[in-house]
Motif scaffolding. Structure first.
Motif, PDB file in Angstrom:
ATOM      1  N   HIS A  15       0.873  -1.088  -0.152  1.00 55.52           N
ATOM      2  CA  HIS A  15      -0.067   0.040   0.136  1.00 55.52           C
ATOM      3  C   HIS A  15       0.832   1.226  -0.105  1.00 55.52           C
ATOM      4  CE1 HIS A  15      -3.711   2.527   0.805  1.00 55.52           C
ATOM      5  NE2 HIS A  15      -2.930   3.037   1.800  1.00 55.52           N
ATOM      6  N   ALA A  16       1.980   1.154   0.788  1.00 52.59           N
ATOM      7  CA  ALA A  16       2.923   2.603   1.013  1.00 52.59           C
ATOM      8  C   ALA A  16       3.610   2.716  -0.434  1.00 52.59           C
ATOM      9  CB  ALA A  16       3.913   2.292   1.935  1.00 52.59           C
ATOM     10  N   LYS A  17       3.942   1.442  -0.885  1.00 54.27           N
ATOM     11  CA  LYS A  17       4.525   1.475  -2.326  1.00 54.27           C
ATOM     12  C   LYS A  17       3.636   2.261  -3.413  1.00 54.27           C
ATOM     13  CE  LYS A  17       7.235  -0.777  -5.866  1.00 54.27           C
ATOM     14  NZ  LYS A  17       7.909  -2.344  -6.053  1.00 54.27           N
ATOM     15  N   LYS A  18       2.214   1.859  -3.565  1.00 51.62           N
ATOM     16  CA  LYS A  18       1.385   2.509  -4.304  1.00 51.62           C
ATOM     17  C   LYS A  18       1.141   4.056  -4.015  1.00 51.62           C
ATOM     18  CE  LYS A  18      -1.240  -1.719  -5.336  1.00 51.62           C
ATOM     19  NZ  LYS A  18      -2.535  -2.404  -5.246  1.00 51.62           N
ATOM     20  N   ASP A  19       0.931   4.382  -2.980  1.00 52.92           N
ATOM     21  CA  ASP A  19       0.826   5.702  -2.586  1.00 52.92           C
ATOM     22  C   ASP A  19       2.095   6.537  -2.829  1.00 52.92           C
ATOM     23  OD1 ASP A  19      -1.807   5.164  -1.838  1.00 52.92           O
ATOM     24  OD2 ASP A  19      -1.587   5.510   0.273  1.00 52.92           O
ATOM     25  N   LEU A  20       3.312   5.855  -2.618  1.00 52.10           N
ATOM     26  CA  LEU A  20       4.752   6.714  -2.876  1.00 52.10           C
ATOM     27  C   LEU A  20       4.710   7.081  -4.327  1.00 52.10           C
ATOM     28  CD1 LEU A  20       7.396   4.661  -0.904  1.00 52.10           C
ATOM     29  CD2 LEU A  20       6.923   7.384  -0.964  1.00 52.10           C
ATOM     30  N   ALA A  21       4.152   6.345  -5.181  1.00 47.81           N
ATOM     31  CA  ALA A  21       4.073   6.371  -6.660  1.00 47.81           C
ATOM     32  C   ALA A  21       3.466   7.815  -6.888  1.00 47.81           C
ATOM     33  CB  ALA A  21       3.655   5.275  -7.539  1.00 47.81           C
ATOM     34  N   ILE A  22       2.146   7.711  -6.173  1.00 48.24           N
ATOM     35  CA  ILE A  22       1.490   9.155  -6.391  1.00 48.24           C
ATOM     36  C   ILE A  22       2.066  10.444  -5.819  1.00 48.24           C
ATOM     37  CG2 ILE A  22      -0.936  10.201  -5.619  1.00 48.24           C
ATOM     38  CD1 ILE A  22      -2.070   7.320  -5.782  1.00 48.24           C
TER      39      ILE A  22
ATOM     40  N   ASP B 184     -12.045  22.930  -7.345  1.00 44.67           N
ATOM     41  CA  ASP B 184     -11.763  21.886  -8.229  1.00 44.67           C
ATOM     42  C   ASP B 184     -11.366  20.613  -7.476  1.00 44.67           C
ATOM     43  OD1 ASP B 184     -10.863  20.825 -11.145  1.00 44.67           O
ATOM     44  OD2 ASP B 184      -9.096  20.508  -9.954  1.00 44.67           O
ATOM     45  N   TRP B 185     -11.543  19.396  -7.859  1.00 44.25           N
ATOM     46  CA  TRP B 185     -11.351  18.225  -7.135  1.00 44.25           C
ATOM     47  C   TRP B 185     -10.468  17.288  -8.026  1.00 44.25           C
ATOM     48  CZ3 TRP B 185     -15.952  20.698  -7.062  1.00 44.25           C
ATOM     49  CH2 TRP B 185     -16.429  21.368  -5.917  1.00 44.25           C
ATOM     50  N   GLU B 186     -10.664  17.394  -9.320  1.00 39.09           N
ATOM     51  CA  GLU B 186      -9.676  16.418 -10.177  1.00 39.09           C
ATOM     52  C   GLU B 186      -8.297  16.740  -9.738  1.00 39.09           C
ATOM     53  OE1 GLU B 186     -10.540  14.193 -12.178  1.00 39.09           O
ATOM     54  OE2 GLU B 186     -12.594  14.644 -11.343  1.00 39.09           O
ATOM     55  N   ILE B 187      -7.772  17.726  -9.410  1.00 38.29           N
ATOM     56  CA  ILE B 187      -6.389  18.147  -9.081  1.00 38.29           C
ATOM     57  C   ILE B 187      -6.128  17.478  -7.750  1.00 38.29           C
ATOM     58  CG2 ILE B 187      -6.529  20.284  -8.175  1.00 38.29           C
ATOM     59  CD1 ILE B 187      -3.994  21.156  -9.763  1.00 38.29           C
ATOM     60  N   LEU B 188      -7.037  17.234  -6.941  1.00 40.94           N
ATOM     61  CA  LEU B 188      -6.677  16.717  -5.545  1.00 40.94           C
ATOM     62  C   LEU B 188      -6.405  15.257  -5.801  1.00 40.94           C
ATOM     63  CD1 LEU B 188      -8.262  19.749  -4.782  1.00 40.94           C
ATOM     64  CD2 LEU B 188      -8.903  18.308  -2.423  1.00 40.94           C
ATOM     65  N   LYS B 189      -7.463  14.835  -6.474  1.00 40.82           N
ATOM     66  CA  LYS B 189      -7.380  13.158  -6.871  1.00 40.82           C
ATOM     67  C   LYS B 189      -6.113  12.990  -7.370  1.00 40.82           C
ATOM     68  CE  LYS B 189     -12.269  12.570  -7.465  1.00 40.82           C
ATOM     69  NZ  LYS B 189     -13.515  12.305  -8.564  1.00 40.82           N
ATOM     70  N   TYR B 190      -5.694  13.695  -8.331  1.00 43.10           N
ATOM     71  CA  TYR B 190      -4.270  13.387  -8.923  1.00 43.10           C
ATOM     72  C   TYR B 190      -3.374  13.315  -8.060  1.00 43.10           C
ATOM     73  CZ  TYR B 190      -0.334  14.010 -12.398  1.00 43.10           C
ATOM     74  OH  TYR B 190       0.923  13.637 -13.178  1.00 43.10           O
ATOM     75  N   TYR B 191      -3.071  14.378  -7.342  1.00 43.00           N
ATOM     76  CA  TYR B 191      -2.081  14.129  -6.240  1.00 43.00           C
ATOM     77  C   TYR B 191      -2.547  13.565  -4.927  1.00 43.00           C
ATOM     78  CZ  TYR B 191       0.325  17.769  -9.091  1.00 43.00           C
ATOM     79  OH  TYR B 191       1.064  18.493 -10.026  1.00 43.00           O
ATOM     80  N   GLY B 192      -3.618  12.785  -4.719  1.00 41.99           N
ATOM     81  CA  GLY B 192      -3.901  11.872  -3.779  1.00 41.99           C
ATOM     82  C   GLY B 192      -4.016  12.696  -2.490  1.00 41.99           C
ATOM     83  N   LEU B 193      -4.442  13.853  -2.514  1.00 43.05           N
ATOM     84  CA  LEU B 193      -4.547  14.725  -1.315  1.00 43.05           C
ATOM     85  C   LEU B 193      -5.775  14.240  -0.688  1.00 43.05           C
ATOM     86  CD1 LEU B 193      -3.993  18.170  -2.958  1.00 43.05           C
ATOM     87  CD2 LEU B 193      -2.510  16.933  -1.479  1.00 43.05           C
TER      88      LEU B 193
END
Length: 368
Positions: free
Chosen positions: A217-224, A318-327
């Motif tokens: 899980h950490a590795k996937k979130d690191l990619a984001i 805007d919500w798309e940019i939040l999703k893109y950066y995983g905020l």
């Protein structure tokens, strides 16, 4: 035939022994616990569990078939509401004791039998001590004379950085084989720790942790998280502002821009706005600007908050940019240069002021 029978018994005994080793048994006793049942909520092997546990005179016993440490939310009745008490459970015998008669007593609950929980408890207590020290310093600043305020503010800034991430980073580095470390790392990633720091901490973990479900899980979130690493290019955007005019990243070419993610209902965001306003007034003429990106769904409350906090910079939703950066939490921000390169993330309070002073001092040196 007799040998075959004994062999079967031996296999059954081996299987039973393995099953017992993979079993958690937690015995608990909590003063002030009058409920008939409590629940233990946890995720194991990708499945959500909610185990109801019978309570008699504050005593309870819980068993679960787990073979790796899991984070459990023990739901306790407290002050007319439900309090989630988090702890690590792992196979073997564990003991839990204490009281839920006051908030202080909740933080004094004792849990033994888990090396993972022991490390987490040590971290929580040290972090709580740092918070108390920060509160004392904050009180001193409000009563101190002007000549000592700067020194105290610097000390407070250091403490706040330790509370925010520094202490957790120390624990992770010093305990690369403890499951609590990967749990703390996931929290730091969610809180937008600098990518280079987070990746170094991940690579320092024992391979068994990196390959665990929490490690994957950490590795996937690191990619984001890598998308917002220092030096990365900020994602381009085209978003209407409060007046319907389109705002793009190109509008801020050659400026130092703080992209601030906030909302009207976010108390820490609203508290930070006064600091943003102070820095805006100080550095705007030198080429500093702010773009507010709100998570508000209610446009009326959003516009009202902008007016109440006297924010002069452009505001969009805007919500798309939040999703893109995983905020996953706010306040959050990116500081970018005139070419859209990210200089830093989550800069608040005195840390933001120091960073801006550094950026504009360097610009002045280069222009000489």
């Amino acid at each position: 035939m007799k040998n075959k029978f004994y062999f079967i018994l031996m296999l059954l005994g081996f299987a039973l022994n393995n099953e017992l080793q993979a079993q958690l048994k937690l015995n608990g006793q909590l003063g002030g616990l009058s409920a008939d049942t409590i629940s233990m909520n946890y995720i194991f092997k990708g499945k959500q569990h909610k185990d109801l546990v019978v309570v008699k005179s504050g005593a309870f016993s819980w068993t679960a078939p787990i073979d790796t440490p899991v984070m459990v939310a023990m739901k306790l009745p407290f002050a007319g509401e439900t309090f989630d008490y988090p702890f690590f459970a792992e196979r073997g015998e564990m003991q839990l004791s204490g009281s839920i008669q006051s908030l202080d007593s909740l933080f004094q609950i004792r849990i033994s039998g888990s090396v993972t929980q022991a490390l987490l408890q040590s971290f929580i207590r040290k972090r709580f001590d740092l918070i108390k020290q920060a509160d004392v310093l904050d009180g001193l600043i409000s009563k101190s004379k002007a000549d000592s305020v700067d020194m105290l503010k610097h000390q407070l800034s250091d403490l706040q950085e330790m509370i925010k991430s520094g202490l957790a980073e120390q624990y992770i580095r010093n305990n690369p084989k403890n499951y609590a470390s990967v749990h703390l790392l996931n929290q730091l990633i969610d809180a937008r720790l600098d990518y280079d720091k987070a990746n170094a901490l991940f690579q320092n973990l024992d391979q068994s942790l990196r390959l665990s479900s929490a490690g994957i899980h950490a590795k996937k979130d690191l990619a984001i998280l890598q998308r917002s690493a220092k030096g990365s290019q900020l994602k381009t955007f085209s978003i209407p502002d409060m007046d319907g005019k389109i705002v793009t990243l190109a509008d801020y070419k050659s400026k130092i821009l703080l992209v601030d993610f906030w909302a009207s209902w976010c108390v820490p965001c609203r508290n930070e706005n006064s600091n943003l306003l102070k820095n805006y007034r100080k550095y705007h003429a030198k080429g500093f600007d702010i773009l507010g990106i709100s998570c508000d769904t209610d446009s009326i409350k959003w516009k009202k908050a902008v007016g109440e906090d006297h924010l002069p910079w452009k505001q969009v939703r805007d919500w798309e940019i939040l999703k893109y950066y995983g905020l996953q939490s706010i306040p959050s921000n990116f500081l970018v240069d005139g070419n859209g390169n990210i200089l830093g993330i989550n800069l608040t309070g005195e840390i933001l002021t120091q960073k801006l002073n550094e950026v504009f001092s360097n610009k002045n040196e280069k222009s000489k």
